[in-house]
Design an enzyme around this catalytic site. Structure first.
Site, PDB file in Angstrom:
ATOM      1  CB  CYS A 120      -0.878   0.069   1.064  1.00  0.00           C
ATOM      2  SG  CYS A 120      -2.300   1.074   1.211  1.00  0.00           S
ATOM      3  CB  CYS A 130      -4.508   3.729   0.089  1.00  0.00           C
ATOM      4  SG  CYS A 130      -4.856   3.719   1.670  1.00  0.00           S
ATOM      5  CE  LYS A 201      -7.852  -0.936   4.467  1.00  0.00           C
ATOM      6  NZ  LYS A 201      -6.367  -0.684   4.030  1.00  0.00           N
ATOM      7  NE  ARG A 211      -6.524   4.910   8.954  1.00  0.00           N
ATOM      8  CZ  ARG A 211      -7.921   5.246   8.222  1.00  0.00           C
ATOM      9  NH1 ARG A 211      -8.592   6.594   8.641  1.00  0.00           N
ATOM     10  NH2 ARG A 211      -8.528   4.394   7.540  1.00  0.00           N
ATOM     11  NE  ARG A 223      -6.705   4.874   5.005  1.00  0.00           N
ATOM     12  CZ  ARG A 223      -5.781   5.730   5.040  1.00  0.00           C
ATOM     13  NH1 ARG A 223      -5.183   6.556   4.393  1.00  0.00           N
ATOM     14  NH2 ARG A 223      -5.003   5.440   6.155  1.00  0.00           N
ATOM     15  CD  GLU A 239     -14.385  -4.126  -3.997  1.00  0.00           C
ATOM     16  OE1 GLU A 239     -13.644  -4.841  -4.404  1.00  0.00           O
ATOM     17  OE2 GLU A 239     -15.028  -3.168  -4.160  1.00  0.00           O
ATOM     18  CE  LYS A 254      -7.404  -3.650   7.676  1.00  0.00           C
ATOM     19  NZ  LYS A 254      -6.494  -2.926   6.796  1.00  0.00           N
ATOM     20  CB  SER A 280      -5.049  -1.297  15.362  1.00  0.00           C
ATOM     21  OG  SER A 280      -6.019  -0.300  14.488  1.00  0.00           O
ATOM     22  CE1 TYR A 319      -1.289  -4.704  14.619  1.00  0.00           C
ATOM     23  CE2 TYR A 319      -3.499  -4.914  14.859  1.00  0.00           C
ATOM     24  CZ  TYR A 319      -2.368  -4.713  14.231  1.00  0.00           C
ATOM     25  OH  TYR A 319      -2.372  -3.840  12.893  1.00  0.00           O
TER      26      TYR A 319
HETATM   27  C1  PBG Z   1      -3.761   0.362   4.535  1.00  0.00           C
HETATM   28  C2  PBG Z   1      -3.806  -0.612   5.977  1.00  0.00           C
HETATM   29  C3  PBG Z   1      -4.683  -0.216   6.965  1.00  0.00           C
HETATM   30  C4  PBG Z   1      -4.489  -1.370   8.084  1.00  0.00           C
HETATM   31  C5  PBG Z   1      -3.776  -2.093   7.271  1.00  0.00           C
HETATM   32  N1  PBG Z   1      -3.226  -1.651   6.209  1.00  0.00           N
HETATM   33  C6  PBG Z   1      -5.189   1.076   7.603  1.00  0.00           C
HETATM   34  C7  PBG Z   1      -6.054   1.872   6.841  1.00  0.00           C
HETATM   35  O1  PBG Z   1      -6.601   1.858   5.771  1.00  0.00           O
HETATM   36  O2  PBG Z   1      -5.911   3.050   7.386  1.00  0.00           O
HETATM   37  C8  PBG Z   1      -5.294  -1.398   9.297  1.00  0.00           C
HETATM   38  C9  PBG Z   1      -4.812  -2.277  10.340  1.00  0.00           C
HETATM   39  C10 PBG Z   1      -5.276  -2.172  11.529  1.00  0.00           C
HETATM   40  O3  PBG Z   1      -6.081  -1.304  11.942  1.00  0.00           O
HETATM   41  O4  PBG Z   1      -4.798  -2.931  12.509  1.00  0.00           O
HETATM   42  N2  PBG Z   1      -2.508   0.060   4.162  1.00  0.00           N
END
Ligand code: PBG
Length: 330
Positions: A120, A130, A201, A211, A223, A239, A254, A280, A319
């Site tokens: 990304c 992105c 996603k 972030r 986004r 998708e 996700k 996260s 995590y």
């Molecule tokens: C984008 C990306 C994101 C996450 C993984 N790859 C975040 C976004 O779109 O801001 C998020 C993963 C997480 O929150 O643990 N490259």
């Protein structure tokens, strides 16, 4: 007897019976642990909103990955924090970029661990989006140049492959990214390298701590134009279908927790491995409530990860992976 014991309860009396009846169990081989890597030496910088997670320099990262491997975690997903960010996210595809160096080092020092890289641009662009921004952005509407972005994502994927990555995971949500990356990998001699596609996603509040970790919040706009609306399920199937047609080897949903129904329909609709990303914010909620004494953190963690697996995930990115591995080995 007026109230006979139900058969169901009889089967729950003993631990050994409960484990015989158990339909779902998580094993360490289901898990992928994300890691954040940055430049420097001997760096272990805590990420406040992801307790227990750090930005590591490569030397420390190697130690951490070795330890994770000892605990039975055999796959990692890498995110990089670049030295500098620019409009086009150049470090994402630089041959001496942070991820490229980290992958080389890991594959030399801990070759048995499967190294997956996030593909990304948002970690590398000065604006935090992105992809490449088209025209002059307004606060409310950000237009991404989809096709220009595809070129850069494919370059990134090839540079990761050249560094020795075992799998690439495109997460930018650009249209056609899986097909474009697949073709470019094939043309460059990497036709055996699999793609784990972030297919469904969603635009989500649960990415907040991530972030922070990557300093990758968009500096303007959202986004929403490229990530999915959280109200939609049928769109997720579309998708996923497109990604499968384009050559995805594994598809991902996700976040995970608010989208268990999506994991289930994807699993029931297609015969391809399904990954779920326990993101996260989902992790941070458990940690925060645990710290306040509002719930039993370990039990909540096991319940959540088991729930994600029960919903249909074959692979779980979390995590919690190391903590969970420690529990599972007992
Ligand atoms: C984008 C990306 C994101 C996450 C993984 N790859 C975040 C976004 O779109 O801001 C998020 C993963 C997480 O929150 O643990 N490259």
């Amino acid at each position: 007897m007026k109230y006979p014991l139900y058969r169901a309860q009889r089967l729950r009396y003993r631990d050994s019976l409960r484990s015989l009846m158990r339909e779902t169990s998580v094993s360490r081989t289901d898990l992928i642990m994300p890691f954040f890597v940055r430049g420097g030496k001997n760096v272990k910088k805590p990420i406040v909103s992801l307790p227990g997670n750090f930005q590591f320099s490569i030397d420390i990262l190697i130690k951490e990955i070795k330890e994770a491997a000892r605990m039975g975690i055999s796959a990692v997903l890498l995110f990089g924090i670049p030295k500098s960010k620019d409009e086009l996210g150049r470090e994402a595809y630089a041959s001496d970029g942070i991820i490229q160096r980290a992958v080389q080092e890991i594959k030399t020092r801990v070759p048995e661990v499967l190294v997956i890289t996030d593909v990304c641009l948002c970690e590398y662009t000065s604006h935090g989006h992105c992809g490449v921004i088209r025209g002059r952005p307004s606060r409310s509407r950000v237009e991404i140049d989809n096709d220009a972005t595809l070129e850069l994502l494919a370059k990134t994927a090839v540079s990761h492959a050249c560094a020795g990555a075992d799998m690439v995971a495109p997460s930018a949500m650009m249209d056609g990214q899986v097909g474009f990356i697949r073709r470019t990998l094939d043309e460059n001699g990497f036709s055996t390298l699999p793609i784990m596609a972030y297919s469904a996603k969603y635009a989500s509040a649960f990415y907040g701590p991530f972030r922070d970790a990557l300093e990758s919040s968009p500096s303007f706009g959202t986004r929403d134009s490229y990530q999915m609306d959280s109200s939609n399920a049928r769109e997720a199937l579309r998708e996923v279908r497109l990604d499968i047609e384009e050559g995805a080897d594994i598809v991902m949903v996700k976040p995970a927790l608010a989208y268990l129904d999506i994991i289930r329909i994807v699993k029931d609709t297609y015969d391809i491995p399904v990954a779920a990303y326990n993101v996260s914010g989902e992790f941070a909620m458990v940690k925060a409530a645990g710290k306040l004494g509002w719930l039993d953190e370990k039990k909540a963690m096991v319940e959540i990860i088991t729930g994600i697996k029960r919903a249909g995930a074959d692979i779980i990115i979390t995590y919690h992976a190391k903590e969970l591995a420690a529990l599972l080995s007992k």
